[in-house]
Design a protein around this motif. Structure first.
Motif, PDB file in Angstrom:
ATOM      1  N   PHE A  26       0.830  -1.210   0.000  1.00 18.50           N
ATOM      2  CA  PHE A  26       0.000   0.000   0.000  1.00 18.50           C
ATOM      3  C   PHE A  26       0.863   1.259   0.000  1.00 18.50           C
ATOM      4  CE2 PHE A  26      -2.432   3.398   2.010  1.00 18.50           C
ATOM      5  CZ  PHE A  26      -3.624   3.344   1.298  1.00 18.50           C
ATOM      6  N   THR A  27       1.913   1.290   0.804  1.00 15.91           N
ATOM      7  CA  THR A  27       2.735   2.498   0.911  1.00 15.91           C
ATOM      8  C   THR A  27       3.401   2.851  -0.412  1.00 15.91           C
ATOM      9  OG1 THR A  27       3.161   2.096   3.264  1.00 15.91           O
ATOM     10  CG2 THR A  27       4.679   3.563   2.101  1.00 15.91           C
ATOM     11  N   VAL A  28       3.976   1.842  -1.075  1.00 16.12           N
ATOM     12  CA  VAL A  28       4.626   2.085  -2.365  1.00 16.12           C
ATOM     13  C   VAL A  28       3.604   2.537  -3.398  1.00 16.12           C
ATOM     14  CG1 VAL A  28       5.917   1.025  -4.253  1.00 16.12           C
ATOM     15  CG2 VAL A  28       6.501   0.483  -1.879  1.00 16.12           C
ATOM     16  N   ALA A  29       2.428   1.872  -3.405  1.00 17.81           N
ATOM     17  CA  ALA A  29       1.382   2.254  -4.361  1.00 17.81           C
ATOM     18  C   ALA A  29       0.907   3.676  -4.107  1.00 17.81           C
ATOM     19  CB  ALA A  29       0.214   1.273  -4.264  1.00 17.81           C
ATOM     20  N   LYS A  30       0.777   4.034  -2.834  1.00 20.49           N
ATOM     21  CA  LYS A  30       0.327   5.382  -2.478  1.00 20.49           C
ATOM     22  C   LYS A  30       1.336   6.435  -2.955  1.00 20.49           C
ATOM     23  CE  LYS A  30       0.840   6.719   1.774  1.00 20.49           C
ATOM     24  NZ  LYS A  30       0.664   6.858   3.236  1.00 20.49           N
ATOM     25  N   LYS A  31       2.610   6.199  -2.699  1.00 20.35           N
ATOM     26  CA  LYS A  31       3.626   7.161  -3.110  1.00 20.35           C
ATOM     27  C   LYS A  31       3.754   7.238  -4.630  1.00 20.35           C
ATOM     28  CE  LYS A  31       6.287   6.833   1.176  1.00 20.35           C
ATOM     29  NZ  LYS A  31       6.217   8.258   1.588  1.00 20.35           N
ATOM     30  N   SER A  32       3.541   6.118  -5.291  1.00 21.43           N
ATOM     31  CA  SER A  32       3.566   6.125  -6.760  1.00 21.43           C
ATOM     32  C   SER A  32       2.395   6.927  -7.316  1.00 21.43           C
ATOM     33  CB  SER A  32       3.529   4.687  -7.286  1.00 21.43           C
ATOM     34  OG  SER A  32       4.654   3.951  -6.853  1.00 21.43           O
ATOM     35  N   ALA A  33       1.216   6.750  -6.709  1.00 23.43           N
ATOM     36  CA  ALA A  33       0.042   7.514  -7.151  1.00 23.43           C
ATOM     37  C   ALA A  33       0.231   9.002  -6.904  1.00 23.43           C
ATOM     38  CB  ALA A  33      -1.208   7.009  -6.428  1.00 23.43           C
ATOM     39  N   ALA A  34       0.852   9.358  -5.769  1.00 23.35           N
ATOM     40  CA  ALA A  34       1.119  10.772  -5.476  1.00 23.35           C
ATOM     41  C   ALA A  34       2.063  11.363  -6.513  1.00 23.35           C
ATOM     42  CB  ALA A  34       1.715  10.915  -4.074  1.00 23.35           C
ATOM     43  N   THR A  35       3.097  10.608  -6.867  1.00 18.99           N
ATOM     44  CA  THR A  35       4.040  11.074  -7.884  1.00 18.99           C
ATOM     45  C   THR A  35       3.346  11.250  -9.225  1.00 18.99           C
ATOM     46  OG1 THR A  35       5.870   9.946  -6.763  1.00 18.99           O
ATOM     47  CG2 THR A  35       6.197  10.533  -9.073  1.00 18.99           C
ATOM     48  N   ALA A  36       2.494  10.296  -9.591  1.00 19.63           N
ATOM     49  CA  ALA A  36       1.769  10.377 -10.863  1.00 19.63           C
ATOM     50  C   ALA A  36       0.866  11.603 -10.906  1.00 19.63           C
ATOM     51  CB  ALA A  36       0.953   9.105 -11.082  1.00 19.63           C
ATOM     52  N   ALA A  37       0.202  11.900  -9.785  1.00 19.75           N
ATOM     53  CA  ALA A  37      -0.680  13.079  -9.731  1.00 19.75           C
ATOM     54  C   ALA A  37       0.121  14.359  -9.954  1.00 19.75           C
ATOM     55  CB  ALA A  37      -1.401  13.123  -8.389  1.00 19.75           C
ATOM     56  N   ILE A  38       1.292  14.459  -9.325  1.00 22.01           N
ATOM     57  CA  ILE A  38       2.144  15.644  -9.503  1.00 22.01           C
ATOM     58  C   ILE A  38       2.571  15.788 -10.960  1.00 22.01           C
ATOM     59  CG2 ILE A  38       4.389  16.652  -8.915  1.00 22.01           C
ATOM     60  CD1 ILE A  38       4.068  15.337  -6.127  1.00 22.01           C
ATOM     61  N   VAL A  39       2.984  14.677 -11.573  1.00 21.22           N
ATOM     62  CA  VAL A  39       3.443  14.700 -12.970  1.00 21.22           C
ATOM     63  C   VAL A  39       2.317  15.145 -13.898  1.00 21.22           C
ATOM     64  CG1 VAL A  39       4.231  13.268 -14.894  1.00 21.22           C
ATOM     65  CG2 VAL A  39       5.263  12.998 -12.624  1.00 21.22           C
ATOM     66  N   ILE A  40       1.117  14.621 -13.693  1.00 17.57           N
ATOM     67  CA  ILE A  40      -0.022  14.977 -14.552  1.00 17.57           C
ATOM     68  C   ILE A  40      -0.348  16.461 -14.444  1.00 17.57           C
ATOM     69  CG2 ILE A  40      -2.512  14.665 -14.879  1.00 17.57           C
ATOM     70  CD1 ILE A  40      -2.072  11.700 -14.065  1.00 17.57           C
ATOM     71  N   ILE A  41      -0.405  16.968 -13.211  1.00 17.78           N
ATOM     72  CA  ILE A  41      -0.766  18.372 -13.008  1.00 17.78           C
ATOM     73  C   ILE A  41       0.299  19.298 -13.589  1.00 17.78           C
ATOM     74  CG2 ILE A  41      -1.078  20.149 -11.245  1.00 17.78           C
ATOM     75  CD1 ILE A  41      -2.459  17.979  -9.546  1.00 17.78           C
ATOM     76  N   ILE A  42       1.556  18.976 -13.370  1.00 16.99           N
ATOM     77  CA  ILE A  42       2.635  19.805 -13.917  1.00 16.99           C
ATOM     78  C   ILE A  42       2.577  19.800 -15.441  1.00 16.99           C
ATOM     79  CG2 ILE A  42       5.138  19.988 -14.184  1.00 16.99           C
ATOM     80  CD1 ILE A  42       4.150  21.007 -11.519  1.00 16.99           C
ATOM     81  N   ALA A  43       2.345  18.628 -16.031  1.00 17.88           N
ATOM     82  CA  ALA A  43       2.276  18.536 -17.495  1.00 17.88           C
ATOM     83  C   ALA A  43       1.137  19.381 -18.054  1.00 17.88           C
ATOM     84  CB  ALA A  43       2.111  17.074 -17.911  1.00 17.88           C
ATOM     85  N   VAL A  44      -0.032  19.331 -17.416  1.00 18.34           N
ATOM     86  CA  VAL A  44      -1.181  20.114 -17.885  1.00 18.34           C
ATOM     87  C   VAL A  44      -0.898  21.609 -17.793  1.00 18.34           C
ATOM     88  CG1 VAL A  44      -3.565  20.737 -17.351  1.00 18.34           C
ATOM     89  CG2 VAL A  44      -2.899  18.339 -17.405  1.00 18.34           C
ATOM     90  N   ASN A  45      -0.296  22.055 -16.687  1.00 19.00           N
ATOM     91  CA  ASN A  45      -0.031  23.480 -16.505  1.00 19.00           C
ATOM     92  C   ASN A  45       1.102  23.975 -17.395  1.00 19.00           C
ATOM     93  OD1 ASN A  45      -1.665  24.876 -14.177  1.00 19.00           O
ATOM     94  ND2 ASN A  45      -1.321  22.776 -13.509  1.00 19.00           N
TER      95      ASN A  45
END
Length: 528
Positions: A189-208
């Protein structure tokens, strides 16, 4: 190469020179206005200076590469509400009740916190209309206390606090998102959570990076969705009241109040974390149309909306859930869904609905935080307070590409080594220490810049309340946890030699070192 050529390449000018408008412009070198002929000189290059071209002729300075002023009042309010409503209202009521012990006192804490945020916002109105360029607190601290203090703010908040804050929001989003698919106790769960957090940051930065407008549209959509989720929560509370289920709020609201001011400090930090975001409008004031009028209106409207929403939401929580559940249940919004809809399939539907709502809310808050925080290194780099390449603007899309990438990288860095609790523990402490300096800048600047035209003047007792509250929060946390706070002071101190060694344009550190070398050589009768 002339400065005009630099602009044509999309590289930000090393000295900011904004274009004058009908209200006058303050450019950190001084103020120029049709009705204010005196120049307030603080030692930087003058806007009227000319430059030499390759053939030696004088040329007028070219306009700087600036972000377009495209945000109206609706955009500004949406941005601030979107950043403010994150995970806080869905989890902070648990911390507040746990610290103060009663319904009535918890509502008082939320009201005082909202009032404090309002006072801070009104104080920032005066500063924001004086310094209309993006950068917020960085600009105010530099004007009031000088470049060293501004660099230390950038060092501690721009590099550390903002990155940690964005990482905490990203991890909160990922926690609720992954909880829909995995059990928190699962080994991965911890690794999956941190991976999802990283993915969210990447998506938002890419859109902006692709488009500020698309980022704003995304922000507006998530703001509407999170307000919808809060509306459902309020409707559930009204339903319980209409059905006569008032046993949870029928007793004395202040019964069981814990009179422990140290605990109250923690309760304030929990509620203020939910209110945090009121200052993001000032961070982007350079991109707001008619900022002199729009910034104060947006800040006041945002805080009125937030105080109303949070008080109503907390009353709904207390109506639906008993005090014991609020004390012990972290994900209280998810619990509300289960209590209202009952056990079985419908209870699971309620849990999923609010789980998704919290995930959506925090994703939207992360989008606002990354957008606003990216402007601080961007502006500082334009003024030679950060590596110059951070001020690059993507020519085709007109977005601060390196500033966004910088903040995304910092947030991603903090996601992996530390979890949510460790990240947010001292974000409030750092924030209110520097905000207190910004509040104190208002009376200081009224004395040091008395001739400066002010289109908005805050009532000084309002600022006084904000200053006293920030001192209480900062000193209280220092008394409660002296060792970690001393560690943060050490982090601030590290920024001093960095400034004098790499940023200070006058090479003060080199001058001091030469003086020290000379004195020691004579004293010790030694040579290199």
């Amino acid at each position: 190469m002339t400065r005009g050529s630099i602009v044509s390449l999309g590289i930000a000018n090393p000295v900011f020179r904004p274009n004058a408008d009908e209200e006058g412009v303050y450019d950190n070198d001084g103020f120029v206005d049709q009705n204010f002929s005196e120049k307030v000189d603080v030692g930087l290059e003058k806007p009227g200076d000319t430059e030499k071209t390759v053939d030696g002729a004088d040329s007028a300075p070219a306009p700087p590469t600036e972000l377009k002023a495209s945000l109206n009042l609706g955009h500004a309010v949406s941005l601030a509400v979107g950043q403010t409503i994150g995970s806080g209202i869905f989890v902070s009521p648990n911390d507040v009740v746990k610290q103060v012990g009663s319904i009535g006192m918890s509502l008082v804490i939320w009201l005082i916190s909202g009032t404090l945020s309002m006072c801070g916002a009104l104080t920032f109105c005066e500063l924001g209309t004086m310094f209309k360029r993006s950068g917020g607190e960085y600009q105010y601290i530099k004007a009031a206390y000088g470049k060293l203090a501004a660099f230390l703010y950038l060092w501690v908040c721009g590099v550390i606090r903002n990155g940690m804050g964005c990482a905490a929001i990203a991890l909160t989003f990922a926690h609720y998102f992954m909880d829909l698919f995995m059990d928190e106790k699962d080994p991965g769960f911890t690794v999956a959570k941190k991976s999802a957090a990283t993915a969210a940051i990447v998506i938002i930065i890419a859109v902006n990076i692709w488009s500020t407008k698309i980022g704003l549209w995304m922000q507006n959509i998530f703001t509407a969705l999170k307000l919808g989720a809060l509306s459902v929560l309020v409707i559930m509370g009204i339903y319980f009241l209409a059905a006569g289920k008032t046993e949870n709020i029928s007793k004395n609201w202040f019964e069981g109040t814990d009179i422990d001011f140290a605990k109250w400090t923690n309760a304030f930090f929990a509620s203020l974390w939910a209110y945090s975001g009121w200052n993001c409008i000032n961070m982007m004031s350079g991109e707001i149309k008619n900022p002199t009028k729009t910034v104060p209106r947006a800040l006041v409207l945002t805080n009125i909306i937030m105080i109303s929403i949070y008080l109503i939401a907390n009353i709904a929580y207390h109506t639906i859930l008993p005090l014991s559940t609020l004390r012990n249940e972290r994900a209280i919004a998810v619990k509300v869904g289960k209590v209202v809809l009952g056990e079985g399939t419908w209870g699971r539907v309620g849990e999923v609905f609010f789980g998704v709502s919290v995930a959506i809310s925090t994703f939207g808050a992360l989008s606002s935080s990354l957008m606003g925080s990216s402007r601080l290194p961007f502006i500082a780099a334009q003024e030679d307070m950060f590596p110059k390449f951070v001020a690059l603007i993507q020519v085709k899309n007109g977005t601060p590409i390196v500033g966004l990438l910088t903040m995304g990288t910092l947030a991603t860095f903090w996601v992996w080594p530390i979890d949510i609790g460790g990240l947010i523990k001292y974000v409030g402490f750092l924030s209110w220490a520097w905000w207190g300096m910004c509040f104190a800048a208002v009376p200081l600047l009224r004395f040091t810049m008395r001739g400066f035209p002010r289109t908005f003047r805050v009532f000084l007792p309002v600022t006084g309340f904000a200053i006293i509250a920030s001192l209480y929060l900062t000193i209280g946390q220092f008394v409660a946890s002296p060792v970690p706070c001393l560690g943060w002071l050490a982090v601030v101190a590290v920024g001093v030699p960095i400034y004098y060694g790499f940023v200070d344009p006058d090479n003060t550190c080199r001058t001091w070192m030469a003086w020290l070398l000379s004195k020691l050589s004579k004293l010790l009768k030694a040579e290199l």
